[in-house]
Each structure stands twice: as C-alpha cells, then as structure tokens.
Design a protein around this motif. Structure first.
Motif, PDB file in Angstrom:
ATOM      1  N   ARG A  43       0.785  -1.161  -0.080  1.00  0.00           N
ATOM      2  CA  ARG A  43      -0.096  -0.060  -0.154  1.00  0.00           C
ATOM      3  C   ARG A  43       0.923   1.202  -0.072  1.00  0.00           C
ATOM      4  O   ARG A  43       1.960   1.120   0.394  1.00  0.00           O
ATOM      5  N   ASP A  44       0.426   2.413  -0.469  1.00  0.00           N
ATOM      6  CA  ASP A  44       0.927   3.624  -0.716  1.00  0.00           C
ATOM      7  C   ASP A  44       2.452   3.402  -1.061  1.00  0.00           C
ATOM      8  O   ASP A  44       3.439   4.023  -0.637  1.00  0.00           O
ATOM      9  N   LEU A  45       2.113   3.048  -2.367  1.00  0.00           N
ATOM     10  CA  LEU A  45       3.648   2.758  -3.053  1.00  0.00           C
ATOM     11  C   LEU A  45       4.236   4.116  -3.686  1.00  0.00           C
ATOM     12  O   LEU A  45       3.492   5.125  -3.935  1.00  0.00           O
ATOM     13  N   PRO A  46       5.462   4.271  -3.430  1.00  0.00           N
ATOM     14  CA  PRO A  46       6.273   5.380  -3.791  1.00  0.00           C
ATOM     15  C   PRO A  46       6.256   5.925  -5.231  1.00  0.00           C
ATOM     16  O   PRO A  46       7.214   5.887  -6.007  1.00  0.00           O
ATOM     17  N   VAL A  47       5.028   6.523  -5.685  1.00  0.00           N
ATOM     18  CA  VAL A  47       4.936   6.932  -6.924  1.00  0.00           C
ATOM     19  C   VAL A  47       4.751   8.218  -7.126  1.00  0.00           C
ATOM     20  O   VAL A  47       4.004   8.950  -6.493  1.00  0.00           O
ATOM     21  N   PRO A  48       5.817   8.919  -7.952  1.00  0.00           N
ATOM     22  CA  PRO A  48       6.139  10.115  -8.045  1.00  0.00           C
ATOM     23  C   PRO A  48       4.717  10.894  -8.544  1.00  0.00           C
ATOM     24  O   PRO A  48       4.135  10.336  -9.368  1.00  0.00           O
ATOM     25  N   PRO A  49       4.193  11.972  -7.812  1.00  0.00           N
ATOM     26  CA  PRO A  49       2.843  12.433  -8.234  1.00  0.00           C
ATOM     27  C   PRO A  49       2.630  12.992  -9.759  1.00  0.00           C
ATOM     28  O   PRO A  49       1.662  12.784 -10.444  1.00  0.00           O
ATOM     29  N   ASP A  50       3.813  13.413 -10.313  1.00  0.00           N
ATOM     30  CA  ASP A  50       3.683  14.058 -11.683  1.00  0.00           C
ATOM     31  C   ASP A  50       3.721  12.972 -12.685  1.00  0.00           C
ATOM     32  O   ASP A  50       3.628  13.125 -13.877  1.00  0.00           O
ATOM     33  N   MET A  51       4.098  11.660 -12.271  1.00  0.00           N
ATOM     34  CA  MET A  51       3.987  10.408 -13.103  1.00  0.00           C
ATOM     35  C   MET A  51       2.467   9.775 -13.248  1.00  0.00           C
ATOM     36  O   MET A  51       2.223   8.931 -14.054  1.00  0.00           O
ATOM     37  N   ASP A  52       1.705   9.923 -12.330  1.00  0.00           N
ATOM     38  CA  ASP A  52       0.432   9.652 -12.138  1.00  0.00           C
ATOM     39  C   ASP A  52      -0.385  10.705 -12.783  1.00  0.00           C
ATOM     40  O   ASP A  52      -0.649  11.932 -12.345  1.00  0.00           O
ATOM     41  N   PRO A  53      -1.145  10.316 -13.680  1.00  0.00           N
ATOM     42  CA  PRO A  53      -1.849  10.959 -14.765  1.00  0.00           C
ATOM     43  C   PRO A  53      -2.938  11.652 -13.912  1.00  0.00           C
ATOM     44  O   PRO A  53      -3.319  12.941 -13.853  1.00  0.00           O
ATOM     45  N   LEU A  54      -3.623  10.955 -13.035  1.00  0.00           N
ATOM     46  CA  LEU A  54      -4.871  11.465 -12.176  1.00  0.00           C
ATOM     47  C   LEU A  54      -4.321  12.509 -11.040  1.00  0.00           C
ATOM     48  O   LEU A  54      -4.963  13.471 -11.029  1.00  0.00           O
TER      49      LEU A  54
END
Length: 379
Positions: free
Chosen positions: A361-372
């Motif tokens: 859970r809460d994987l470290p995905v950079p916000p700018d790479m997540d389109p939503l």
C-alpha cells in the motif's frame, strides 16, 4: 501525345505522370534545336577543316580516275578498287561524321536528360487513326508547326538571298581567278553564307524551345480526379490501409496477450488499466512491460492472468503511471523502480510463504507520473 480538351485538365502533371510519360518515350523535343546544333557543327567543322577535306577529296578523285589496264579488264579488281575508295572516303570524312553523331545524341539531352526505353519501338496501330491525325493537324501544335515552317522559309530564304547579294561582286570575279584560288574563294563564300543561314536558326530556337516545354507540360496536365486517383494509388486506398492497420493491431494484440502467461505480476487500478510485468534477474537489468491495456483489453489481460495463475496486484497510481510512461517491450522508468520492487517483493513472498502477506500500500509513485494526481494538482 493525344490532343485532348483542356477544359478539365487544370492540374500540373505529378512526378509519377511525368515518369510514366518518359517510360512511354514522351519527352520534350525541339527539332529546331536539333537542326541548329547539327548544322552549326557541320558548318563549323567544314570551315575549320575545309582544306583538309578538300585535299582528301582531291586525292580520292585523282586515285579514282587513275586506272591501270588490269583494273579495266578485270571486273573483280574494279570492285576491289571501289571498295577501297569507299573506305578511304569514309575515313577521310570520319571526323565530320563522328561530330555530327555526337551532336545528334547530345542535343536531346539538353532538354530531357537521359531517357532509354524500348516502348516507342513497339507497334501502335492507334497512331494510324486518321481522325487523330486530323485532330493533330488542326490543333495548336499543328498551327505552331505551320507557322514555324512559314517563318523558317522566309527567314532562311531572306538571309540566304541577302548573303548572296552581298557576295555578287566576288562571285562575278571568280572566273578571273586561278583554279586553286577560285576553289578556296568559293569555299569561303559558301561557308560564311551557310554560317549566316545557321545563325538565323537562333531566332527559331529561341521561339521553339519555350513553346515545346510549355506544350509538353500542357499535354501532360491532369484533371483533379486523376490527381486524386494517382495519390490514392501512390499512398494506398484509405480503406485498404485502414484494414491493414486493423489487422496489424490485431496481430500485435495477439502477440501481446501471448506474453501475459509469462509475466510475474499484473498491476491494475483495477477498473480501467492493467499492466503485465516480467522480470528475470539474470537476464534483465530492470522489469519489462510485456502487455498493457485499458478497458476491454485490460479485462482480457486480467482474465488471462487468472487463467494462468499470474498474481494480480491492485495499485491504481502505479498502474496509471506504468500505462502512461512505459511501452510494451521496454523497461519500466527508473523513477518507478522502488514501487515496482515492492510489488515484486510482495509477489515473491506470496509464492514462498504459507500465509498470504499484506498487499503493498502507499507505493512511492511520483505524483507527476500519475496522470490522475497530475490532473488534480493542475486544478
């Protein structure tokens, strides 16, 4: 080229149309330019090498009219002498013949470049059509040819008469000159008169060459429908191309689906996106995307994963980021290494442990790479 109405032929010829015309032997031709270059070559050579040709001709005539008794009474020897005279004459005038041949070959290259084709030699009985012949006679090209013939006769005849008129005193004085001097004088008068007549051809060439270029382009003009049809033939029918692209996409989709059973994990969001990842530690530097899709394609990936026991991990931000920034067959972006590593660690524990581990859970995905997330931040 057949004469046709110009009412609808408003478009310039395409490169393909010009190429087809050249293959058929239809190129720009100017008979006036060819005549001018060949006459200029002949007159120039005769004026420069006139004494040489005259001496050769005198020797040929002297040897031709000198006969011995054996040649007179033996026809076979007479034939041998005639053959020898012919060969000597040929070699005597070989420079003139060679230069005329070169001029005849080079002149068409000035307008049309090199174009070798056998098609004009193929019999074409359509050329014997009398209706087409009459149409050509009363066409713009036929009218231009008639005008050129009239102007040519008047121009060349006028220049020739003027040149002879200017030389009347010299002509009347020839009988008083010694034979050798008279012959040279006659040669000089004829040469300069011929040169002035050839010079008159310049005006015909200046008028004829632009007309031939314009007439050639006019005869090759196309209708708008012909242009559209040629573009369609060159680029392919849009419907056929669309069908080919659809078949290519279907083939690529089948190949992609065949890779899903070999994946280590499928990351989903879970309602819209699905991305299948494969990682072989000894062969790959980083995990690769072997399949991805949205909507129905994503649903099919999930079905195949379930059929073949491939773990499915619901991680919406990571699924969206992988779908947007990773292509099939390529390694995942470096900024997603940590998040994917945690997913693979979960899959490894899932396969090794007796009790199922906690999903990541809460994987470290950079916000700018997540389109939503990027879209919400923009708001």
């Amino acid at each position: 080229m057949a004469e046709e109405s110009d009412v609808e032929r408003t478009e310039a010829a395409t490169a393909r149309r010009i190429q087809r015309a050249r293959e058929e032997g239809q190129v720009v031709r100017s008979r006036e330019l060819s005549t001018f270059v060949e006459l200029l070559t002949a007159v120039g050579v005769l004026m420069l090498l006139g004494d040489h040709f005259l001496a050769k001709l005198a020797r040929l005539m002297e040897s031709g009219f000198t006969l011995d008794r054996a040649s007179i009474f033996d026809p076979r020897l007479m034939l041998v002498r005639l053959y020898g005279q012919f060969v000597d004459a040929l070699f005597a005038f070989l420079p003139l013949i060679a230069l005329l041949l070169v001029a005849a070959l080079i002149t068409p290259l000035l307008l049309s470049g090199w174009n070798f084709t056998w098609k004009p030699l193929v019999p074409n009985f359509a050329r014997l059509n009398p209706v087409a012949g009459l149409r050509r006679m009363f066409s713009l090209t036929g009218l231009m040819e008639l005008m050129k013939a009239v102007v040519k006769s008047l121009l060349i005849g006028g220049v020739a008469v003027w040149a002879i008129w200017q030389s009347l005193d010299s002509l009347f004085g020839l009988p008083a000159e010694p034979l050798g001097q008279a012959l040279r004088h006659v040669g000089s008068l004829v040469g300069w008169t011929a040169l002035m007549v050839v010079g008159a051809f310049v005006f015909l060439v200046i008028a004829d060459v632009p007309f031939q270029l314009w007439d050639y382009a006019r005869n090759l003009r196309m209708t708008k429908e012909e242009v559209r049809q040629e573009i369609k033939e060159a680029e392919g029918d849009p419907q056929i191309k669309s069908r080919i692209r659809a078949l290519q996409r279907e083939a690529a989709r089948r190949r992609m689906m065949a890779e899903v059973p070999k994946a280590q994990v499928v990351v989903t969001n879970p309602t819209r996106f699905a991305v299948a990842l494969r990682y072989e530690e000894k062969r790959m530097a980083a995990p690769q995307v072997v399949a991805k899709g949205a909507a129905l394609v994503a649903q099919r990936i999930l079905e195949l994963a379930e059929e073949h026991g491939v773990p499915v991990v619901q991680a919406p931000p990571l699924a969206r980021a992988l779908y947007r920034h990773a292509e099939i067959g390529e390694e995942i972006p470096q900024r997603l290494y940590t998040a994917v590593a945690q997913v693979l660690a979960y899959v490894y524990q899932l396969r090794q442990g007796a009790s199922p581990p906690e999903p990541p859970r809460d994987l470290p995905v950079p916000p700018d790479m997540d389109p939503l997330a990027a879209e919400e931040a923009g708001r």
